[in-house]
Design a protein around this motif. Structure first.
Motif, PDB file in Angstrom:
ATOM      1  N   LEU A 477      53.446-111.752  -4.512  1.00  0.00           N
ATOM      2  CA  LEU A 477      54.556-112.659  -4.771  1.00  0.00           C
ATOM      3  C   LEU A 477      55.921-111.973  -4.716  1.00  0.00           C
ATOM      4  O   LEU A 477      56.945-112.636  -4.893  1.00  0.00           O
ATOM      5  CB  LEU A 477      54.360-113.348  -6.123  1.00  0.00           C
ATOM      6  N   THR A 478      55.922-110.685  -4.453  1.00  0.00           N
ATOM      7  CA  THR A 478      57.213-110.019  -4.246  1.00  0.00           C
ATOM      8  C   THR A 478      57.638-110.089  -2.781  1.00  0.00           C
ATOM      9  O   THR A 478      58.733-109.649  -2.439  1.00  0.00           O
ATOM     10  CB  THR A 478      57.142-108.544  -4.678  1.00  0.00           C
ATOM     11  N   THR A 479      56.775-110.640  -1.932  1.00  0.00           N
ATOM     12  CA  THR A 479      57.084-110.747  -0.501  1.00  0.00           C
ATOM     13  C   THR A 479      57.223-112.213  -0.099  1.00  0.00           C
ATOM     14  O   THR A 479      56.642-113.113  -0.728  1.00  0.00           O
ATOM     15  CB  THR A 479      55.973-110.103   0.352  1.00  0.00           C
ATOM     16  N   ASP A 480      57.959-112.447   0.981  1.00  0.00           N
ATOM     17  CA  ASP A 480      58.110-113.804   1.503  1.00  0.00           C
ATOM     18  C   ASP A 480      56.771-114.369   1.951  1.00  0.00           C
ATOM     19  O   ASP A 480      56.463-115.543   1.718  1.00  0.00           O
ATOM     20  CB  ASP A 480      59.092-113.825   2.682  1.00  0.00           C
ATOM     21  N   ALA A 481      55.961-113.516   2.596  1.00  0.00           N
ATOM     22  CA  ALA A 481      54.662-113.972   3.081  1.00  0.00           C
ATOM     23  C   ALA A 481      53.756-114.378   1.922  1.00  0.00           C
ATOM     24  O   ALA A 481      53.045-115.386   1.997  1.00  0.00           O
ATOM     25  CB  ALA A 481      54.006-112.873   3.921  1.00  0.00           C
ATOM     26  N   GLY A 482      53.780-113.613   0.843  1.00  0.00           N
ATOM     27  CA  GLY A 482      52.954-113.937  -0.317  1.00  0.00           C
ATOM     28  C   GLY A 482      53.389-115.217  -0.987  1.00  0.00           C
ATOM     29  O   GLY A 482      52.567-116.059  -1.362  1.00  0.00           O
ATOM     30  N   ARG A 483      54.701-115.381  -1.143  1.00  0.00           N
ATOM     31  CA  ARG A 483      55.209-116.617  -1.754  1.00  0.00           C
ATOM     32  C   ARG A 483      54.891-117.819  -0.880  1.00  0.00           C
ATOM     33  O   ARG A 483      54.555-118.895  -1.394  1.00  0.00           O
ATOM     34  CB  ARG A 483      56.716-116.493  -1.994  1.00  0.00           C
ATOM     35  N   LYS A 484      54.970-117.633   0.446  1.00  0.00           N
ATOM     36  CA  LYS A 484      54.664-118.749   1.347  1.00  0.00           C
ATOM     37  C   LYS A 484      53.208-119.173   1.200  1.00  0.00           C
ATOM     38  O   LYS A 484      52.896-120.363   1.214  1.00  0.00           O
ATOM     39  CB  LYS A 484      54.947-118.365   2.796  1.00  0.00           C
ATOM     40  N   ARG A 485      52.312-118.212   1.042  1.00  0.00           N
ATOM     41  CA  ARG A 485      50.894-118.566   0.923  1.00  0.00           C
ATOM     42  C   ARG A 485      50.627-119.349  -0.352  1.00  0.00           C
ATOM     43  O   ARG A 485      49.860-120.311  -0.364  1.00  0.00           O
ATOM     44  CB  ARG A 485      50.034-117.293   0.952  1.00  0.00           C
ATOM     45  N   VAL A 486      51.272-118.969  -1.445  1.00  0.00           N
ATOM     46  CA  VAL A 486      51.115-119.710  -2.693  1.00  0.00           C
ATOM     47  C   VAL A 486      51.749-121.095  -2.554  1.00  0.00           C
ATOM     48  O   VAL A 486      51.192-122.105  -3.013  1.00  0.00           O
ATOM     49  CB  VAL A 486      51.725-118.934  -3.878  1.00  0.00           C
ATOM     50  N   ASN A 487      52.912-121.150  -1.908  1.00  0.00           N
ATOM     51  CA  ASN A 487      53.542-122.442  -1.677  1.00  0.00           C
ATOM     52  C   ASN A 487      52.653-123.353  -0.837  1.00  0.00           C
ATOM     53  O   ASN A 487      52.567-124.564  -1.078  1.00  0.00           O
ATOM     54  CB  ASN A 487      54.896-122.255  -0.984  1.00  0.00           C
ATOM     55  N   ASP A 488      51.983-122.759   0.186  1.00  0.00           N
ATOM     56  CA  ASP A 488      51.046-123.541   0.995  1.00  0.00           C
ATOM     57  C   ASP A 488      49.947-124.133   0.116  1.00  0.00           C
ATOM     58  O   ASP A 488      49.526-125.281   0.306  1.00  0.00           O
ATOM     59  CB  ASP A 488      50.394-122.658   2.066  1.00  0.00           C
ATOM     60  N   THR A 489      49.493-123.349  -0.837  1.00  0.00           N
ATOM     61  CA  THR A 489      48.404-123.803  -1.709  1.00  0.00           C
ATOM     62  C   THR A 489      48.882-124.923  -2.632  1.00  0.00           C
ATOM     63  O   THR A 489      48.155-125.894  -2.875  1.00  0.00           O
ATOM     64  CB  THR A 489      47.864-122.618  -2.529  1.00  0.00           C
ATOM     65  N   ILE A 490      50.101-124.804  -3.147  1.00  0.00           N
ATOM     66  CA  ILE A 490      50.657-125.870  -3.985  1.00  0.00           C
ATOM     67  C   ILE A 490      50.838-127.145  -3.166  1.00  0.00           C
ATOM     68  O   ILE A 490      50.518-128.253  -3.621  1.00  0.00           O
ATOM     69  CB  ILE A 490      51.986-125.422  -4.608  1.00  0.00           C
ATOM     70  N   ALA A 491      51.329-127.006  -1.934  1.00  0.00           N
ATOM     71  CA  ALA A 491      51.463-128.162  -1.055  1.00  0.00           C
ATOM     72  C   ALA A 491      50.113-128.805  -0.808  1.00  0.00           C
ATOM     73  O   ALA A 491      49.981-130.034  -0.772  1.00  0.00           O
ATOM     74  CB  ALA A 491      52.116-127.751   0.265  1.00  0.00           C
ATOM     75  N   LEU A 492      49.086-127.978  -0.629  1.00  0.00           N
ATOM     76  CA  LEU A 492      47.727-128.487  -0.447  1.00  0.00           C
ATOM     77  C   LEU A 492      47.285-129.299  -1.658  1.00  0.00           C
ATOM     78  O   LEU A 492      46.706-130.387  -1.521  1.00  0.00           O
ATOM     79  CB  LEU A 492      46.772-127.314  -0.220  1.00  0.00           C
ATOM     80  N   MET A 493      47.580-128.810  -2.860  1.00  0.00           N
ATOM     81  CA  MET A 493      47.190-129.522  -4.083  1.00  0.00           C
ATOM     82  C   MET A 493      47.914-130.863  -4.201  1.00  0.00           C
ATOM     83  O   MET A 493      47.354-131.853  -4.664  1.00  0.00           O
ATOM     84  CB  MET A 493      47.473-128.649  -5.304  1.00  0.00           C
ATOM     85  N   LEU A 494      49.178-130.891  -3.764  1.00  0.00           N
ATOM     86  CA  LEU A 494      49.947-132.132  -3.806  1.00  0.00           C
ATOM     87  C   LEU A 494      49.467-133.127  -2.751  1.00  0.00           C
ATOM     88  O   LEU A 494      49.527-134.348  -2.964  1.00  0.00           O
ATOM     89  CB  LEU A 494      51.431-131.836  -3.584  1.00  0.00           C
ATOM     90  N   ALA A 495      49.008-132.613  -1.619  1.00  0.00           N
ATOM     91  CA  ALA A 495      48.565-133.486  -0.539  1.00  0.00           C
ATOM     92  C   ALA A 495      47.117-133.925  -0.706  1.00  0.00           C
ATOM     93  O   ALA A 495      46.715-134.947  -0.133  1.00  0.00           O
ATOM     94  CB  ALA A 495      48.732-132.775   0.807  1.00  0.00           C
ATOM     95  N   ALA A 496      46.350-133.192  -1.482  1.00  0.00           N
ATOM     96  CA  ALA A 496      44.931-133.472  -1.641  1.00  0.00           C
ATOM     97  C   ALA A 496      44.702-134.844  -2.303  1.00  0.00           C
ATOM     98  O   ALA A 496      45.577-135.377  -3.007  1.00  0.00           O
ATOM     99  CB  ALA A 496      44.279-132.375  -2.484  1.00  0.00           C
ATOM    100  N   PRO A 497      43.529-135.427  -2.084  1.00  0.00           N
ATOM    101  CA  PRO A 497      43.239-136.740  -2.667  1.00  0.00           C
ATOM    102  C   PRO A 497      43.466-136.829  -4.167  1.00  0.00           C
ATOM    103  O   PRO A 497      43.876-137.870  -4.665  1.00  0.00           O
ATOM    104  CB  PRO A 497      41.761-136.947  -2.317  1.00  0.00           C
ATOM    105  N   ALA A 498      43.241-135.748  -4.897  1.00  0.00           N
ATOM    106  CA  ALA A 498      43.363-135.817  -6.352  1.00  0.00           C
ATOM    107  C   ALA A 498      44.755-136.238  -6.802  1.00  0.00           C
ATOM    108  O   ALA A 498      44.925-136.930  -7.806  1.00  0.00           O
ATOM    109  CB  ALA A 498      42.977-134.475  -6.988  1.00  0.00           C
ATOM    110  N   PHE A 499      45.808-135.811  -6.064  1.00  0.00           N
ATOM    111  CA  PHE A 499      47.166-136.193  -6.456  1.00  0.00           C
ATOM    112  C   PHE A 499      47.537-137.570  -5.933  1.00  0.00           C
ATOM    113  O   PHE A 499      48.591-138.110  -6.287  1.00  0.00           O
ATOM    114  CB  PHE A 499      48.179-135.153  -5.961  1.00  0.00           C
ATOM    115  N   GLN A 500      46.691-138.148  -5.097  1.00  0.00           N
ATOM    116  CA  GLN A 500      46.975-139.503  -4.600  1.00  0.00           C
ATOM    117  C   GLN A 500      46.615-140.568  -5.620  1.00  0.00           C
ATOM    118  O   GLN A 500      46.890-141.745  -5.405  1.00  0.00           O
ATOM    119  CB  GLN A 500      46.186-139.768  -3.305  1.00  0.00           C
ATOM    120  N   PHE A 501      45.986-140.173  -6.718  1.00  0.00           N
ATOM    121  CA  PHE A 501      45.570-141.110  -7.760  1.00  0.00           C
ATOM    122  C   PHE A 501      46.384-140.884  -9.023  1.00  0.00           C
ATOM    123  O   PHE A 501      46.866-139.788  -9.289  1.00  0.00           O
ATOM    124  CB  PHE A 501      44.078-140.934  -8.068  1.00  0.00           C
ATOM    125  N   ARG A 502      46.514-141.925  -9.810  1.00  0.00           N
ATOM    126  CA  ARG A 502      47.203-141.818 -11.098  1.00  0.00           C
ATOM    127  C   ARG A 502      46.287-142.314 -12.214  1.00  0.00           C
ATOM    128  O   ARG A 502      45.297-142.941 -11.972  1.00  0.00           O
ATOM    129  CB  ARG A 502      48.511-142.625 -11.074  1.00  0.00           C
TER     130      ARG A 502
END
Length: 502
Positions: A477-502
């Protein structure tokens, strides 16, 4: 929606993946069995009850809001929300300081002329900003509810200007009041009179659009009236119109006795004597507001909004009884629904586009400097721009009918996470730090699991997300590449079916 339906909906293929900027590994992760609708339902018992309630009575939890509500308790929080005037809303309203049209009188709005697009844009923008930032969240949810119940298409004729007054003086004024008051205010709303053509209705040529819709959509529903009732209700409303451009207050409601049919009428078995003038329609409003069919219709819609597409009959019946006993007091009806175990244990409900976008912005603590067409464009592309439904039935509240626009949702998610929406800023590092989470990949992902899904990630979910995040090594997480990978994972969690429900 099972895994096969999910893949079929998004259309697996290079074109689909390119459209959202995600590779095949991401698409496979999104469609993984552990994030299917079946798994969401199976995991519902593990969901935090406060998180569940917040996802029903607000536009989605803010970071840290679940813990804050736990400190005072669910019932205390609900009671706070039922009394919005006691909640300080100055900060969110300050965001609307540049929107001059929101406070304009109806004649001032009519005078906009060629600048009418300003009124449309500012009302749409204010609606989004209030939904995202106002602490009066239940109130904003009810504003949305009544905006659909008394739906007016923003783009019809002078409604480009008049809908602003309707939003302020009808929907927002009476959102948590008596049903008879909001019904009566809607009947006199210049925007509604234009939208459903009653402004042109005369004794010689009564227009039946409003007479029909006030019964079918606003009150008793179709099976409770006859065509004869439509004709006589429409006759009662003749002369309910707006002042013309040459009059003292152009655009405002006025009763014109010269346009009114003063003959005797019969409405739902009630005789309305000749010579009643404006009172004819007021009597109709009294009849409709007190009708058991209206109580059932409104109670069913409220239960559908707060519980599920097919709300329990016992809850609907209890809400209907409360409606009738209280004279249509909306707070009383909501208290009955909120007290039901079925509300506190409501099953997952697929988010409509409006709910998805507002919950996305709230979950990520997105800061909107100035709402521009790009944000409204997201809602438009998803099919739920405020006041954009052309027909008077409003956007459907049946969540199951909104499952066909996942790629557009993913685009919105990715653009938000990577700050590609103009004038919208997300600070993921700041968000995590504000919640006292260690700046370490696994801790960050576990935090977002609790925050976005209302429960701890299952072992299967953790394994899938960790494998996705750690492909190529644990992110630094001290590198741009590392932060991007974590950001990709957070985006995945937001896009995943689980976040499509309330």
């Amino acid at each position: 929606m099972n895994r096969r339906d999910f893949l079929k909906t998004v259309g697996v293929g290079a074109g689909s993946m390119a459209a959202i900027g995600l590779g095949g590994e991401t698409l496979s992760a999104l469609a993984a069995p552990n994030t299917s609708a079946e798994a969401i339902a199976a995991n519902a018992a593990a969901v935090d009850p406060v998180w569940r309630v917040l996802n029903r009575v607000t536009n989605g939890p803010l970071p840290g809001q679940v813990d804050a509500v736990k400190k005072i308790g669910i019932q205390a929080y609900l009671e706070q929300q039922l009394n919005p005037d006691a909640i300080d809303d100055k900060a969110s309203e300050a965001r609307l300081g540049d929107y001059a049209t929101l406070d304009m009188t109806v004649p001032e709005l009519i005078a906009l002329g060629a600048d009418k697009g300003q009124a449309v844009m500012e009302l749409d923008a204010a609606t989004v900003l209030r939904a995202v930032y106002s602490p009066r969240q239940l109130y904003e949810v009810m504003v949305d509810f009544w905006s659909e119940h008394f739906s007016i298409w923003h783009e019809k004729d002078t409604d480009k200007m008049l809908k602003t007054g309707d939003d302020r003086d009808v929907v927002r004024k009476f959102a948590l009041g008596k049903f008879r008051d909001i019904l009566g205010a809607s009947a006199k709303s210049p925007a509604m009179l234009i939208y459903l053509d009653n402004a042109q209705s005369t004794a010689a040529h009564p227009n039946e659009n409003y007479g029909r819709e006030i019964m079918e959509l606003h009150t008793i529903t179709a099976h409770n009236y006859t065509e004869a009732d439509v004709k006589d209700v429409s006759r009662c409303f003749t002369g309910w119109t707006i002042q013309k451009g040459k009059d003292a207050n152009p655009g405002e409601f006025i009763f014109n006795p010269k346009m009114h049919d003063n003959g005797a009428k019969t409405v739902l078995g009630h005789t309305i004597a000749a010579g009643g003038g404006q009172q004819d329609a007021e009597t109709v409003l009294d009849i409709l507001a007190a009708h058991p069919g209206t109580a059932l219709h409104v109670s069913s819609k409220l239960a559908r909004r707060f519980i599920g597409d097919d709300p329990p009959e016992s809850v609907v019946n209890a809400a209907q009884a409360a409606f009738l006993q209280s004279g249509g007091d909306i707070k009383t009806v909501l208290r009955v629904i909120f007290a039901a175990p079925e509300f506190l244990n409501a099953p997952p409900k697929f988010k409509r586009p409006w709910e998805y976008v507002t919950s996305l912005f709230r979950a990520m603590n997105a800061q909107i400097d100035k709402l521009n067409p790009s944000v409204l464009g997201i809602l438009n592309n998803l099919g739920q721009l405020p006041f954009g439904h052309i027909t008077p039935d409003g956007y459907t509240d049946y969540a199951s009918l909104w499952e066909g626009n996942l790629i557009t949702r993913w685009n919105a998610t990715i653009n938000l996470v990577y700050n590609k929406i103009p004038n919208v800023k997300v600070d993921l590092t700041g968000l995590v730090k504000s919640q006292n989470v260690a700046i370490e990949p696994n801790a960050v992902i576990q935090f977002f699991g609790l925050h976005l899904y209302g429960r701890a990630l299952t072992q299967t979910e953790t394994d899938a997300l960790t494998a996705f995040m750690n492909k190529g090594g644990v992110p630094d997480l001290t590198t741009d590449a590392g932060r991007k990978r974590v950001n990709d994972t957070i985006a995945l969690m937001l896009a995943a079916p689980a976040f499509q429900f309330r």
